[in-house]
Design a protein around this motif. Structure first.
Motif, mmCIF file in Angstrom:
data_model
loop_
_atom_site.group_PDB
_atom_site.id
_atom_site.type_symbol
_atom_site.label_atom_id
_atom_site.label_comp_id
_atom_site.label_asym_id
_atom_site.label_seq_id
_atom_site.Cartn_x
_atom_site.Cartn_y
_atom_site.Cartn_z
ATOM 1 N N VAL A 79 6.947 1.887 -19.229
ATOM 2 C CA VAL A 79 6.376 1.643 -17.647
ATOM 3 C C VAL A 79 7.407 0.999 -17.269
ATOM 4 N N GLU A 80 7.693 1.361 -15.457
ATOM 5 C CA GLU A 80 9.025 0.150 -14.878
ATOM 6 C C GLU A 80 8.484 -0.877 -14.398
ATOM 7 N N ILE A 81 8.336 -2.059 -14.554
ATOM 8 C CA ILE A 81 8.055 -3.336 -14.485
ATOM 9 C C ILE A 81 8.583 -4.054 -12.956
ATOM 10 N N TRP A 82 10.143 -3.887 -12.881
ATOM 11 C CA TRP A 82 10.388 -4.521 -12.521
ATOM 12 C C TRP A 82 11.846 -3.620 -11.402
ATOM 13 N N ASN A 83 11.898 -4.278 -10.314
ATOM 14 C CA ASN A 83 13.751 -3.211 -9.984
ATOM 15 C C ASN A 83 14.289 -4.458 -9.211
ATOM 16 N N LEU A 84 15.605 -4.467 -9.616
ATOM 17 C CA LEU A 84 15.808 -5.312 -8.219
ATOM 18 C C LEU A 84 17.571 -4.873 -8.047
ATOM 19 N N ASN A 86 4.595 7.937 -1.769
ATOM 20 C CA ASN A 86 2.625 8.259 -1.931
ATOM 21 C C ASN A 86 2.134 8.547 -3.125
ATOM 22 N N ASP A 87 1.548 7.173 -3.281
ATOM 23 C CA ASP A 87 1.342 7.786 -5.009
ATOM 24 C C ASP A 87 -0.115 8.180 -5.437
ATOM 25 N N LEU A 88 -1.048 8.306 -4.139
ATOM 26 C CA LEU A 88 -1.580 8.295 -4.402
ATOM 27 C C LEU A 88 -2.545 9.349 -4.270
ATOM 28 N N LEU A 96 1.167 -1.667 0.381
ATOM 29 C CA LEU A 96 -0.033 0.365 0.068
ATOM 30 C C LEU A 96 0.652 1.261 0.011
ATOM 31 N N ARG A 97 0.961 2.557 -1.528
ATOM 32 C CA ARG A 97 1.457 3.031 -1.281
ATOM 33 C C ARG A 97 1.125 5.042 -1.190
ATOM 34 N N VAL A 98 0.941 5.228 -0.170
ATOM 35 C CA VAL A 98 -0.085 6.140 0.567
ATOM 36 C C VAL A 98 -0.270 6.853 1.406
ATOM 37 N N TYR A 123 -1.155 3.067 -14.326
ATOM 38 C CA TYR A 123 -0.138 1.824 -13.698
ATOM 39 C C TYR A 123 -0.119 2.199 -12.147
ATOM 40 N N HIS A 124 -0.287 3.376 -11.595
ATOM 41 C CA HIS A 124 0.057 3.256 -10.180
ATOM 42 C C HIS A 124 -1.299 2.896 -9.759
ATOM 43 N N HIS A 125 -1.167 2.093 -8.318
ATOM 44 C CA HIS A 125 -2.098 1.974 -7.742
ATOM 45 C C HIS A 125 -2.366 2.312 -6.259
ATOM 46 N N THR A 126 -3.227 2.320 -4.998
ATOM 47 C CA THR A 126 -2.918 2.629 -3.885
ATOM 48 C C THR A 126 -1.930 0.916 -3.401
ATOM 49 N N MET A 127 -2.926 0.256 -3.644
ATOM 50 C CA MET A 127 -3.043 -0.689 -2.828
ATOM 51 C C MET A 127 -2.300 -2.252 -4.718
ATOM 52 N N PHE A 128 -1.254 -2.205 -4.367
ATOM 53 C CA PHE A 128 -0.609 -3.431 -5.444
ATOM 54 C C PHE A 128 0.190 -4.795 -5.185
ATOM 55 N N GLU A 129 0.231 -5.761 -5.834
ATOM 56 C CA GLU A 129 0.507 -6.812 -5.307
ATOM 57 C C GLU A 129 2.162 -6.876 -6.249
ATOM 58 N N MET A 130 3.215 -6.948 -4.894
ATOM 59 C CA MET A 130 4.801 -7.279 -5.431
ATOM 60 C C MET A 130 5.087 -8.439 -5.385
ATOM 61 N N LEU A 131 5.380 -8.464 -6.754
ATOM 62 C CA LEU A 131 6.302 -10.213 -6.929
ATOM 63 C C LEU A 131 7.560 -9.988 -6.382
ATOM 64 N N THR A 152 14.210 -7.274 -5.040
ATOM 65 C CA THR A 152 13.094 -7.521 -5.889
ATOM 66 C C THR A 152 12.043 -7.398 -6.240
ATOM 67 N N GLY A 153 11.733 -6.018 -6.874
ATOM 68 C CA GLY A 153 9.781 -5.791 -6.732
ATOM 69 C C GLY A 153 9.957 -5.323 -8.221
ATOM 70 N N MET A 154 8.681 -6.417 -8.625
ATOM 71 C CA MET A 154 8.424 -6.608 -9.952
ATOM 72 C C MET A 154 6.529 -5.791 -9.414
ATOM 73 N N GLY A 155 5.889 -5.154 -10.025
ATOM 74 C CA GLY A 155 4.696 -4.460 -10.257
ATOM 75 C C GLY A 155 4.063 -5.592 -10.703
ATOM 76 N N PHE A 156 3.034 -6.766 -9.791
ATOM 77 C CA PHE A 156 2.225 -7.127 -10.805
ATOM 78 C C PHE A 156 1.285 -6.817 -11.774
ATOM 79 N N GLU A 157 0.161 -6.124 -11.717
ATOM 80 C CA GLU A 157 -0.591 -5.564 -12.412
ATOM 81 C C GLU A 157 0.004 -5.018 -14.007
ATOM 82 N N ARG A 158 1.354 -4.205 -13.070
ATOM 83 C CA ARG A 158 1.709 -4.083 -14.691
ATOM 84 C C ARG A 158 2.228 -5.398 -15.742
ATOM 85 N N LEU A 159 3.178 -5.939 -14.914
ATOM 86 C CA LEU A 159 3.151 -7.865 -14.920
ATOM 87 C C LEU A 159 1.941 -7.746 -15.837
HETATM 88 P P1 ATP Z 1 7.136 4.526 -10.374
HETATM 89 O O1 ATP Z 1 8.648 5.026 -10.730
HETATM 90 O O2 ATP Z 1 6.638 3.795 -11.529
HETATM 91 O O3 ATP Z 1 6.338 5.487 -9.519
HETATM 92 P P2 ATP Z 1 8.623 3.164 -8.069
HETATM 93 O O4 ATP Z 1 10.614 3.288 -8.696
HETATM 94 O O5 ATP Z 1 8.104 3.873 -7.415
HETATM 95 O O6 ATP Z 1 7.830 2.829 -9.592
HETATM 96 P P3 ATP Z 1 10.083 0.422 -6.792
HETATM 97 O O7 ATP Z 1 9.708 0.966 -5.454
HETATM 98 O O8 ATP Z 1 11.148 0.185 -7.324
HETATM 99 O O9 ATP Z 1 8.781 1.618 -7.592
HETATM 100 O O10 ATP Z 1 8.731 -1.022 -6.975
HETATM 101 C C1 ATP Z 1 8.841 -2.130 -7.508
HETATM 102 C C2 ATP Z 1 7.676 -2.035 -8.652
HETATM 103 O O11 ATP Z 1 6.808 -2.197 -7.998
HETATM 104 C C3 ATP Z 1 7.972 -1.312 -9.883
HETATM 105 O O12 ATP Z 1 8.447 -1.270 -10.337
HETATM 106 C C4 ATP Z 1 6.822 -1.242 -10.463
HETATM 107 O O13 ATP Z 1 6.385 -2.255 -11.328
HETATM 108 C C5 ATP Z 1 5.778 -1.607 -9.146
HETATM 109 N N1 ATP Z 1 5.368 -0.459 -8.606
HETATM 110 C C6 ATP Z 1 5.416 0.742 -7.727
HETATM 111 N N2 ATP Z 1 4.542 1.436 -7.279
HETATM 112 C C7 ATP Z 1 3.308 0.846 -7.751
HETATM 113 C C8 ATP Z 1 2.669 1.480 -7.958
HETATM 114 N N3 ATP Z 1 1.752 1.932 -7.127
HETATM 115 N N4 ATP Z 1 1.416 0.779 -8.126
HETATM 116 C C9 ATP Z 1 1.480 -0.195 -8.955
HETATM 117 N N5 ATP Z 1 2.426 -1.103 -9.713
HETATM 118 C C10 ATP Z 1 3.848 -0.627 -8.747
#
Ligand code: ATP
Ligand code: MG
Length: 870
Positions: A207-212, A74-76, A67-69, A84-92, A235-242
């Motif tokens: 868009v970024e999908i995965w961060n190592l 804070n992506d609210l 949850l990023r709020v 492609y930004h959510h408040t609640m999302f799944e991170m793989l 590592t973290g990959m945004g499930f919804e973006r994938l």
């Molecule tokens: P962005 O720059 O797109 O906001 P971020 O640099 O904040 O991404 P990280 O903190 O590296 O992202 O998180 C790892 C992964 O989680 C990202 O590569 C992305 O796929 C996913 N992610 C991050 N923030 C969100 C969000 N608010 N909603 C959905 N997926 C997200």
């Protein structure tokens, strides 16, 4: 590929690379003062990166609810605006704790994306850390070289410290990161603008999908970096973006994660997605926020006025007002979407399924109350508009509306715009900033670096078995905050102190040094799995061996209350039904508080049964059966109750008293008879569908009886030692009622008599029937009297003065005709005469009253009355 296939392939892939698959941690965080919500997959493993404890597996993978709020992430405000930004999302995520590093992390990421998921290599870009001179950090050539194996050089981009150097917080583990981006634009667009120029530029299709993240450093309190003893991968990959990429969509909201919800929103609100931008934003906001709120409630975090609960309330309110403004929803509707959410996600997240009713109830209730607030706010705003003497509304006023009534600023701005008014937004922003600064200053904590005295991996908790033991301090640091002043946090090699947790307060006590010096421990808490003792001062020789002593009275009382809480839980499930689940609990030494789901008020009869049930278990003297370190599943199979939103390890502790069995880390009495007695002191509602019971036990219960008995004796004495005080009080009450009736009647008679006398006393003065007189009557009687005389005599001017309980009252009556004809105004007259009695008042031209503090002035005021006639 469906969303659930995508999720499970990720996990199977890393399982095949020897990773242990773990479950998502709860979204609400309880043992980390720097974080309210899980905002990344690594949060639940922080204790390993910090070196507070050693992981069981050094390769782990999972999908984590994030949850990023609030706070750093804070992506609210983005949510709904973009796709492609959510408040609640799944991170793989996959992790290495001191095991593999950059090479494997990169190899496997590439293999999974291109081989397993079959993503076209040509749409992928990667970034690496370019280095930072000021920090003395070099370019990440190790990552660069590895990527070169797979990706043409022009697709490997340099990233700066902001994008490619990851830090956990102001202090702690950090390191360079390498991101993977996708470019899902059309071929024509790609021909026009290169994808490389759009990476990290907020483009919705690049868009970024995965961060190592490669953790190699530790940031210290003074800002400097030191090398970590072990290197980790996070590592973290945004499930919804994938899902968006694999399902060939242009927006996360067009994947099967969201489409069922969006269809339902369309149906419930009679709107259409994909036609108009404003409507689309509102629908996306609602689809997104609904998930965040539902998952939080399932995890045990209800909307409230403070802390995490307040954040949840604000998310829900944002959804409500988007509906209100753009979808024209004036009735609760979000709760109606829950069945669809549960149908889609209930399998992967069973907590949604079992808490469905509660989620619906709580959301509906919140919607109702916020819609009422919006209505009230609209009225206030209307008043503001009609009272305005220019076409601009001040930011201060708008802030008041926002701060005091929770009326959203964007709605204020919108309505004002529609009415041709402008809002001073910079003034509003300034007010908001001031408020933020105030609260930040109030909560700011200065944390020093840990000073390590002794390396010690396992900080053992021995407090189940003993309250006193010899300890060494392994590390300490100084923390300073406005609220608590200067404190020292101490960590021991082993400890008898119970750290706050599971609703139970932390232990207090002291450390005694060999030289007799005593240092008081004022609280104990757990942070990232580390037991931290809070002391007002540091012992003179921190390296000594100390006697650590827990305050045994407080501990015993707390333990009694904790065991009683379990028995109460059992009683409620027995008497009210199995639907009762724990929703919150506070175990203090003085009392206990237990929140639970139940749809109706608990009747007095039921409360009595609950009390009796618990007291019966206490009388039975049931011995504690404690099972430490048994496998989670075994405990559940044996019937132990586990709570949603609690983080359990593989092995757990079960606490059993007869048929009550719960997973619990708290401290308990040896036998239920230690509790002595259990008394419920209150029952009430906390939220829709959630009740709260407060109760006391042991010493507090004894004191309760003593106090009661003493007041009983007092009452009896006051009643002249009546044999049956209850009967005596009832008699008194009856007598009292009868006397009151008599007084009423007497007063009526008296008024009647007075009226007769007064009619005779009225004299003619300048053609007016005039009387000014002091009377011994109360305000109501005076008014009645004035109007009764007024009904019988025309052309009348009356002024009465009276003294009631040491205060002065003036009552003025003027016949309506007379008031009009002579331009007399009773309101003005009492206001003017009010100065003699040191007071003021007002009313209408024909009747008014004034109250004052100075009864001695009544005569003077009465004497001036004739001035108005002459
Ligand atoms: P962005 O720059 O797109 O906001 P971020 O640099 O904040 O991404 P990280 O903190 O590296 O992202 O998180 C790892 C992964 O989680 C990202 O590569 C992305 O796929 C996913 N992610 C991050 N923030 C969100 C969000 N608010 N909603 C959905 N997926 C997200
Ligand atoms: Mg971000």
């Amino acid at each position: 590929m469906t969303a659930s296939e995508i999720r499970s392939r990720f996990l199977t892939f890393f399982e095949s690379k020897s990773h242990a698959i773990v479950s998502s941690a709860p979204m609400v965080i309880k043992d980390d003062p720097t974080l309210m919500f899980t905002n990344a997959g690594m949060n639940q493993f922080k204790e390993y990166f910090l070196g507070n404890s050693e992981p069981k597996n050094n390769r782990v993978a999972d999908t984590q609810k994030c949850l990023r709020v609030s706070g750093k992430h804070n992506d609210l405000e983005e949510v709904g605006m973009d796709t492609y930004h959510h408040t609640m999302f799944e991170m793989l995520g996959n992790w290495s704790f001191g095991d593999y590093f950059k090479k494997e992390a990169i190899d496997w990421a590439w293999e999974l994306l291109t081989d397993i998921y079959g993503i076209d290599k040509d749409i992928l870009y990667v970034t690496i850390f370019e280095g930072d001179e000021a920090e003395g950090l070099e370019r990440d050539t190790e990552a660069f070289e590895r990527w070169k194996k797979y990706v043409p050089e022009e697709r490997i981009l340099n990233g700066n410290k902001k994008d490619n150097f990851w830090e956990m917080g102001e202090q702690g583990p950090c390191g360079p990161s390498s991101e993977i981006h996708v470019d899902i634009r059309s071929a024509e667009e790609k021909a026009k603008v290169s994808g490389a120029s759009l990476v990290n530029m907020d483009h919705p299709q690049v868009v970024e999908i995965w961060n190592l993240v490669f953790m190699q450093f530790n940031r210290k309190a003074d800002g400097s970096l030191e090398k970590l003893p072990a290197q980790h991968v996070d590592t973290g990959m945004g499930f919804e973006r994938l899902c968006m990429v694999l399902q060939n969509k242009q927006s996360n909201y067009d994947t099967d994660v969201f489409t069922p919800l969006i269809r339902e929103i369309e149906a419930v609100t009679k709107s259409k997605y994909g036609k108009e931008e404003k409507t689309d934003i509102a629908i996306r906001v609602i689809a997104d926020h609904l998930r965040a709120v539902a998952f939080s409630i399932a995890d045990g975090q209800l909307p409230s006025n403070t802390g995490a609960g307040y954040v949840i309330r604000r998310i829900l309110r944002r959804a409500i007002r988007y509906g209100f403004t753009f979808l024209n929803t004036k009735e609760p509707f979000i709760y109606k979407l829950i069945p669809t959410l549960v149908k889609e996600m209930g399998k992967a997240f069973p907590e949604l399924l079992s808490e469905k009713n509660l989620i619906e109830n709580v959301i509906r209730e919140e919607e109702n109350s916020f819609l009422r607030t919006l209505d009230q706010g609209l009225v206030l705003l209307e008043n503001m508009i009609s009272a305005a003497n220019s076409k601009s509304i001040s930011g201060k006023k708008a802030f008041e509306l926002y701060d005091t009534f929770g009326f959203p600023i964007d709605l204020t701005a919108l309505i004002l715009r529609e009415r041709g008014f402008s809002l001073n937004e910079s003034e509003f922003e300034a007010e908001l900033q001031k408020q933020k600064d105030r609260s930040r200053a109030a909560t700011k904590v200065e944390t020093g670096d840990w000073v390590t005295l002794q390396d010690d991996w396992e900080e053992e908790f021995v407090g189940y078995d003993t309250l006193e033991t010899q300890v060494k301090i392994t590390r300490y640091r100084k923390v300073e905050s406005k609220k608590e002043g200067e404190l020292y946090q101490l960590v021991f090699n082993l400890t008898p102190f119970y750290p706050e947790g599971g609703g139970q307060v932390g232990d207090k006590g002291y450390l005694e040094a060999p030289n007799g010096e005593v240092v008081y421990i004022v609280n104990t808490k757990k942070e990232n799995n580390l037991i931290i003792h809070f002391a007002k001062s540091l012992p003179r020789n921190p390296g000594d061996t100390f006697k650590a002593v827990v305050d045994s009275t407080q501990r015993f009382r707390t333990a009694s209350n904790h065991t009683a809480t379990h028995l109460l839980h059992q009683a409620l499930r027995n008497i009210l039904g199995e639907h009762v689940t724990q929703k919150g609990s506070m175990v203090h030494s003085r009392n206990l508080r237990f929140d639970f789901s139940h749809f109706a008020k608990v009747s007095d009869e039921e409360l009595k049964q609950v009390e009796d049930f618990v007291n019966a278990r206490i009388r039975e003297g049931i011995a504690l059966e404690e099972r430490r370190n048994i496998p989670y599943q075994q405990a559940i199979d044996e019937g132990a109750i586990a709570l949603f939103g609690e983080k359990y390890g593989d092995s757990v502790r079960a606490v059993k008293f007869g048929k009550s069995m719960e997973l619990c880390g708290g401290t308990h009495v040896d036998t239920t008879s230690d509790i002595w007695h259990f008394i419920i002191t209150s029952e009430g509602a906390v939220a829709s569908g959630i009740r709260r019971i407060e109760a006391i036990t042991g010493d507090a219960a004894k004191q309760y009886f003593i106090d009661r008995s003493e007041s009983y004796t007092e009452v009896q004495k006051a009643l002249n030692n009546a044999q049956d005080p209850v009967k005596a009080v009832q008699n008194l009450q009856e007598e009292n009622t009868a006397l009151q009736k008599q007084i009423q009647q007497l007063l009526k008679d008296k008024t009647k008599n007075i009226k007769g006398e007064l009619l005779l006393e009225i004299s003619e003065m300048s053609g007016v029937n005039f009387l000014a007189k002091k009377l011994d009557l109360d305000a109501g009687a005076l008014k009645d009297l004035a109007f009764e005389i007024g009904g019988e005599k025309e052309n009348l001017f009356l002024l009465f003065g009276s003294e009631i309980d040491g205060k002065a009252l003036l009552t003025c009556y003027i016949s309506k005709d007379l008031a009009a004809q002579k331009a007399l105004n009773a309101g003005t007259i009492v206001r003017e005469l009010g100065k003699y009695i040191q007071g003021g008042g007002g009313g209408q031209p024909f009747f008014a009253t004034a109250g004052g503090k100075k009864p001695e002035g009544i005569d003077e005021a009465l004497a001036k009355a004739s001035d108005y006639i002459e």
